[in-house]
Design an enzyme around this catalytic site. Structure first.
Site, PDB file in Angstrom:
ATOM      1  N   GLU A  16      36.001  11.266  24.668  1.00 61.28           N
ATOM      2  CA  GLU A  16      34.917  10.685  24.170  1.00 61.28           C
ATOM      3  C   GLU A  16      34.696  10.999  22.710  1.00 61.28           C
ATOM      4  OE1 GLU A  16      35.383  13.580  26.096  1.00 61.28           O
ATOM      5  OE2 GLU A  16      33.649  14.983  25.869  1.00 61.28           O
ATOM      6  N   HIS A  56      38.917  15.940  25.165  1.00 67.95           N
ATOM      7  CA  HIS A  56      37.826  15.147  24.979  1.00 67.95           C
ATOM      8  C   HIS A  56      38.143  13.746  24.386  1.00 67.95           C
ATOM      9  CE1 HIS A  56      34.875  18.495  26.359  1.00 67.95           C
ATOM     10  NE2 HIS A  56      35.873  19.187  25.860  1.00 67.95           N
ATOM     11  N   LYS A  92       0.892  -1.234  -0.138  1.00 64.75           N
ATOM     12  CA  LYS A  92       0.099   0.043   0.104  1.00 64.75           C
ATOM     13  C   LYS A  92       0.772   1.120   0.164  1.00 64.75           C
ATOM     14  CE  LYS A  92      -3.371   2.308   2.961  1.00 64.75           C
ATOM     15  NZ  LYS A  92      -4.184   2.296   3.926  1.00 64.75           N
ATOM     16  N   CYS A 139      37.829  17.839  30.809  1.00 68.45           N
ATOM     17  CA  CYS A 139      37.926  19.220  30.747  1.00 68.45           C
ATOM     18  C   CYS A 139      37.723  19.916  31.750  1.00 68.45           C
ATOM     19  CB  CYS A 139      36.999  19.554  29.294  1.00 68.45           C
ATOM     20  SG  CYS A 139      37.449  21.049  28.486  1.00 68.45           S
TER      21      CYS A 139
HETATM   22  N1  GLN Z   1      34.983  25.942  30.711  1.00 70.44           N
HETATM   23  C1  GLN Z   1      36.107  25.373  30.781  1.00 70.44           C
HETATM   24  C2  GLN Z   1      36.872  26.005  29.590  1.00 70.44           C
HETATM   25  O1  GLN Z   1      36.450  26.695  28.671  1.00 70.44           O
HETATM   26  C3  GLN Z   1      36.065  23.842  30.351  1.00 70.44           C
HETATM   27  C4  GLN Z   1      35.340  23.645  28.865  1.00 70.44           C
HETATM   28  C5  GLN Z   1      34.958  22.173  28.746  1.00 70.44           C
HETATM   29  O2  GLN Z   1      34.781  21.369  29.820  1.00 70.44           O
HETATM   30  N2  GLN Z   1      34.950  21.706  27.490  1.00 70.44           N
HETATM   31  O3  GLN Z   1      38.121  26.079  29.710  1.00 70.44           O
END
Ligand code: GLN
Length: 537
Positions: free
Chosen positions: A513, A511, A227, A385
């Site tokens: 991740e 980071h 359909k 961070c």
């Molecule tokens: N606010 C913090 C900085 O600018 C950490 C940034 C974050 O965690 N990505 O350095």
């Protein structure tokens, strides 16, 4: 593999947002890669921001950062995690960026004498951005996902551009439309009308979808598929059922079962003579669905109501869990709710705690209370961070006894600015795209948990921050046990700190991740989860 021209697959969405175009695109990409093709995926976002870097995570979820320092849509994270391929600035284009380019050209006089219009100037710029990746000659397939829902005013220039491209590319382009088949429980029926309407909307823009991927909570039987095919002008086997899956990592297999890759190849005139090699993926899924044990860890952050804000972190935890044969449950803990009095109640039963990235001082003191408790109670700690910066502040205040130590982001007149604005940031006043962004080298000292994880001294990780560890305090901190184990070799910035006489206490300025994929779970996440398992509560 093939020397034939790059094939373009345009993915649109209809009926509603949040149907998972990103996951479908990534899954199709995965299937094509497993057949030996080279694939990249691009996202077109119809908003006017130049990039999502200036948006609050509540608005847009996580901002994903690529190696080349682009702040991009979180779907690029899915593309990288599924395809195990790096993306770049070229993989995410917004309306803002298109208009900025065209307006800059207009000011320069590039269109001198002409009226600058959406058609052809904006659409030409969009088409150029779509073809950039294919023109590199590196890809057999470019999948272009168009954000939003067909019929949105914002998306019209993008829709018009891909309509034109389809004809320019002749036989080398296909339209895949993702739609919803809702189940009306009162009627006890799946309903196809919204899909018919959404295809009609596409047709009004001159686009006939070649393939329909239908999100549904119940299986679509043959009659229903017929359909949909009949009323939407597609072949029956191009009506692909996309049932809700228990995990996004199951979707490539569901799409394979439905034959999405086969239909794509057939419609593009490519031979279906390649094997789909998905063994590694299936092993991962098997591990994910049959864990040998369970642990619960905490994630302390301030956007915990919206878990999309920490998308790459949650996925990296899943990858690392599978690598350790373990299902990791994450307790999301709001940093604003933590203080020195209740911290034990909130954290004592967790096998490990990750303190998340972030900006601004909301919830900052909760992060510090959490880290103090974690440090003193030997709970595995992973700070990312702002999480790393918080660990440095906590240690300075509570071990060195430097009262009032802080980041100048939180308190400009702190007596002990252990985290301070980076030198190169001091002249920066614009907010968009001006952080320290993208991949930088880091050298790791051998006597560290990080080295145990990476098994390498030279690494490269992605950054997104303005503030940094203040080297003025490095020797004081190291003498008391907080060691800088990762350093940027060019400018001496501290990228990793650790407490070595703690079961696992690692803070990273970058980071990690963003670099975790199904094929390559990130070594630091794997090491952290391993330590959490050893500390299982
Ligand atoms: N606010 C913090 C900085 O600018 C950490 C940034 C974050 O965690 N990505 O350095």
């Amino acid at each position: 593999m093939s020397k034939s021209p790059t094939k373009y697959l345009f993915v649109t969405g209809g009926v509603t947002s949040s149907l998972g175009k990103g996951i479908i695109s990534a899954s199709l990409g995965k299937l094509l890669i497993s057949r030996g093709y080279s694939v990249t995926i691009q996202k077109l976002d119809p908003y006017i921001n130049i990039d999502p870097g200036t948006m609050n995570p509540y608005e847009h979820g996580e901002c994903f950062v690529t190696n080349d320092g682009a702040e991009t849509d979180l779907d690029l994270g899915h593309y990288e995690r599924f395809l195990n391929n790096e993306t770049s600035q070229a993989n995410n284009v917004t309306t803002g960026r298109i208009y900025q380019t065209v307006i800059n050209k207009e000011r320069k006089g590039d269109y001198l004498g002409k009226t600058v219009q959406i058609i052809p100037h904006i659409t030409d710029e969009i088409k150029k951005r779509i073809k950039i990746l294919g023109d590199t000659g590196n890809f057999d397939f470019v999948i272009t996902e168009i954000g939003g829902t067909v019929g949105d005013i914002e998306a019209l220039p993008f829709i018009e551009s891909v309509r034109q491209l389809k004809w320019e590319l002749e036989y080398n382009a296909l339209f895949i439309h993702l739609t919803l088949i809702p189940f009306l429980s009162a009627a006890g029926e799946l309903k196809t009308k919204p899909t018919q309407h959404s295809v009609k909307t596409l047709l009004e823009s001159g686009i006939q979808p070649d393939i329909l991927v239908c999100r549904t909570e119940h299986p679509l039987d043959s009659k229903l598929k017929r359909k949909i095919a009949r009323f939407c002008n597609v072949e029956k086997d191009a009506v692909i059922e996309s049932m809700d899956a228990s995990t996004i990592y199951e979707v490539p297999l569901l799409m394979q079962k439905e034959g999405l890759d086969k239909v794509v190849l057939r419609k593009l005139g490519l031979e279906d003579n390649t094997d789909v090699k998905l063994d590694q993926w299936c092993n991962f899924l098997e591990g994910l669905q049959n864990p040998k044990q369970n642990i619960t860890i905490g994630l302390v952050g301030k956007y915990v109501e919206l878990q999309d804000a920490y998308k790459s972190i949650s996925e990296a935890i899943i990858h690392a869990g599978v690598k350790n044969n373990c299902k990791v449950k994450v307790n999301w803990i709001h940093s604003e709710d933590i203080n020195d009095t209740n911290v034990g109640k909130k954290l004592s039963r967790l096998s490990g705690v990750l303190v998340a990235p972030g900006f601004g001082d909301r919830g900052m003191e909760g992060k510090i209370s959490a880290i103090k408790y974690i440090r003193k109670n030997n709970i595995p700690f992973f700070g990312i961070c702002l999480g790393m910066q918080s660990a440095v502040i906590e240690f300075t205040r509570n071990v060195l006894g430097f009262e009032g130590a802080n980041s100048t982001e939180m308190n400009e007149s702190t007596p002990y600015p252990v985290i301070d604005l980076m030198e190169e940031q001091k002249e920066v006043s614009e907010k968009g795209g001006t952080m320290r962004l993208g991949a930088y080298d880091c050298v790791i000292s051998k006597d560290s948990k990080s080295y145990e994880c990476y098994n390498d001294t030279n690494i490269r990780e992605r950054h997104r921050h303005r503030y940094e560890f203040n080297n003025k305090y490095k020797s004081d901190l190291e003498e008391s046990g907080l060691i800088a184990t990762g350093i940027n070799p060019k400018n001496n910035l501290v990228e990793i700190v650790e407490i070595l006489n703690h079961p696992w206490f690692v803070g990273v300025q970058f980071h990690p991740e963003y670099k975790s994929t199904v094929a390559n779970p990130h070594p630091l996440f794997v090491g952290f989860i391993k330590a959490c398992i050893q500390n299982k509560k």
